[in-house]
Design an enzyme around this catalytic site. Structure first.
Site, short mmCIF file in Angstrom:
data_model
loop_
_atom_site.label_atom_id
_atom_site.label_comp_id
_atom_site.label_asym_id
_atom_site.label_seq_id
_atom_site.Cartn_x
_atom_site.Cartn_y
_atom_site.Cartn_z
N GLU A 1 -39.35 99.08 5.53
CA GLU A 1 -40.74 98.52 6.25
C GLU A 1 -40.25 97.83 8.14
OE1 GLU A 1 -43.76 98.63 4.95
OE2 GLU A 1 -42.89 99.17 3.50
N CYS B 1 -44.00 90.16 11.34
CA CYS B 1 -44.00 91.36 12.22
C CYS B 1 -45.79 92.18 12.20
CB CYS B 1 -43.36 92.33 11.13
SG CYS B 1 -44.45 92.38 8.82
#
Ligand code: NAP
Length: 515
Positions: free
Chosen positions: A286, A320
């Site tokens: 990720e 993020c």
């Protein structure tokens, strides 16, 4: 029978009692500041001379803890223990493993103020963000425990009259879990327990800026009954032990969350078959984002400005999923820009200790330097309309910063800054806004603010992000409700907190018995 999953409620700190509990917890954890934390391998506490020093980013003088540091020899010892423990752990009852998570969730829930206070100190998180981080960690434990119970008997397949066929999921082996500092509890917990509850053993390498919270998770899991050797806690510099663990021939899979540079490096290295390795490693990766909010001309402009500001500056933009670009229809561009600037000017950055600032610090000097250098780039590329300065004398504080009138290909429109900086750009129509929204290498989150149903449906098809939101901001995904993870250079297309997540940590086995 477990009760159905619901997410952990957030704490309302405007309630006097909740505020008092939090202030008390902050005082209480001060007694723990500067303590030493050992590594944990096979349940054994190992102390090294070499230490990682975890600091409070809001007050660099304050040491959160001195944490023993793994090197290659220690990593090798941990790998041996995890490998040996896998022989028994892989056969453990999935119900037993799920129960460890339910008990762990209950323990953290009971100690929630302490955990939240710890995240304020070690992560520099404002109260609301720290509370949400703890809640998310609890959610991961509750959700993945239930998911494992659903998967434990496999999935139905067909059988002909002469046979009995089964399809079951079995664990993979030793997983290396490498976590980031920004969701220091939630992501570290979610990635670790997903690997464990599926029957794998784990080497947990937390971020070097926030290793103490991972030690606390270990204590919780041990109290909940996790056997020794199942999860081994080996903080150490990514640059030193990271490559070693990723390259190791006994590593069966790597679960990484962090930057694109490190993620792509891991992906490449894990793809190389090492001498003595008898499988292809799996990589669950990720990475970052360059997340966009699109504002249509038919839209609630107040909602749009609030969504941009909240998503850009929550936890100082160090998510993020943070909004780092807003693409606004030219018909409403000036109005939205003015309101974004007004709302931004109401915010301040400061020590989150007393809950008076919307923004806390950024995590360390390297982050401060990187973000301020992007602010200088922004001054060349666009119009600075709010913020633009910082103060790193006591902690690493950067004021919320807005740049306007950007070219879609400008660097601050393309590169992940990971700080409180948002760039605004104009689109001539909705089609162009979606084209610009898609013009980065990433594809993590995005939001569209519109009252035009046709445009909403167009975005649903064409806005290529893993998490797309309508008429709200682009952060704050909730486990089990908004499975989370991105496309393209944001990762390997997996979805944390979603129904497919655990399966990535397992392999399907078909058995067929003749009757
Ligand atoms: P990072 O610098 O990539 O670090 C992440 C982890 O990787 C840390 O534990 C780090 O250890 C380790 N590491 C560093 N070099 C390594 C190597 N050569 N081999 C193996 N591991 C290594 O990222 P970060 O600054 O902690 O986190 C911010 C980034 O994470 C942002 O890009 C953000 O967008 C992304 N993120 C993505 C998601 C998502 O779900 N997609 C969620 C959160 C954050 P050390 O700390 O010891 O260097």
């Amino acid at each position: 029978m477990v009760v159905p999953y619901t997410h952990e409620p957030f704490t309302d700190f405007s309630v006097a009692e909740n505020k008092k509990v939090m202030l008390d917890a902050l005082k209480q954890i001060e007694a723990d500041l500067g303590k030493e934390y050992p590594l944990i391998i096979g349940g054994e506490r190992i102390t090294t001379d070499d230490k990682i020093v975890s600091l409070n980013p809001a007050n660099k003088e304050e040491v959160i803890g001195y944490v023993s540091k793994a090197n290659k020899e220690i990593a090798e010892k941990a790998m041996k223990v995890a490998d040996e423990t896998f022989a028994t752990w892989r056969k453990s009852d999935p119900k037993f493993r799920a129960d460890i998570l339910f008990r762990s969730a209950a323990i953290v829930r009971r100690r929630k103020p302490e955990f939240t206070a710890h995240l304020v100190k070690e992560g520099g998180k404002p109260w609301k963000e720290a509370d949400a981080d703890v809640a998310e960690g609890i959610d991961f434990m509750e959700y993945y425990g239930r998911q494992m119970l659903e998967l434990k008997d496999g999935v139905n397949v067909n059988s002909r009259p002469i046979e009995h066929n089964q399809f079951n999921y079995i664990p993979l082996g030793v997983g290396v879990v490498i976590s980031p500092w920004n969701f220091l509890f939630a992501i570290m917990t979610g990635t670790t327990v997903a690997a464990m509850v599926t029957g794998n053993t784990v080497l947990l390498k937390p971020a070097s800026t926030t290793p103490v919270i991972a030690y606390k998770l270990m204590e919780v899991l041990e109290e909940a009954g996790m056997p020794a050797g199942v999860i081994n806690y080996i903080p150490g510099p990514g640059s030193e032990v990271g490559d070693y663990l990723v390259d190791h021939p006994r590593t069966r899979f790597v679960s990484f969350t962090g930057s694109r540079d490190v993620g792509t490096r891991i992906f490449e290295r894990a793809g190389k078959v090492q001498k003595g390795q008898k499988w292809l490693k799996r990589s669950i990766i990720e990475m970052g984002g360059k997340d966009t909010i699109v504002v249509d001309k038919e839209a609630d402009l107040e909602l749009a400005a609030n969504a941009i500001v909240q998503s850009a500056f929550g936890f100082a933009g160090q998510k993020c999923s943070a909004c780092s670009r807003a693409i606004i229809h030219e018909a409403v561009y000036d109005q939205v820009k003015e309101r974004v600037v007004e709302l931004t000017n109401e915010l301040s950055a400061g020590d989150p200790y007393d809950n008076t600032h919307f923004l806390g610090p950024v995590i360390d000097q390297a982050a401060y330097d990187k973000i301020t250098s992007y602010i200088e780039i922004g001054k060349e590329e666009g119009q600075l309309v709010a913020g633009g300065d910082g103060d790193n004398s006591k902690g690493w504080f950067i004021n919320p910063t807005v740049f306007a009138d950007l070219d879609p290909n400008a660097r601050i429109m393309q590169e992940e800054i990971f700080g409180p900086v948002v760039a605004l750009a104009k689109a001539k129509d909705f089609d162009e806004a979606i084209d610009i929204a898609n013009n980065t290498d990433y594809g993590l989150t995005g939001a569209v603010i519109t009252n035009n149903r046709a445009h909403q449906e167009q975005a649903r098809e064409d806005f290529h992000v893993g998490n797309l939101y309508f008429n709200r901001g682009c952060t704050a995904a909730i486990v089990g409700y908004h499975p989370f993870g991105g496309f393209n250079m944001s990762g390997t297309d997996s979805k944390a907190g979603g129904p497919d997540y655990l399966v990535q940590h397992m392999q399907g086995k078909s058995t067929s018995e003749m009757l």
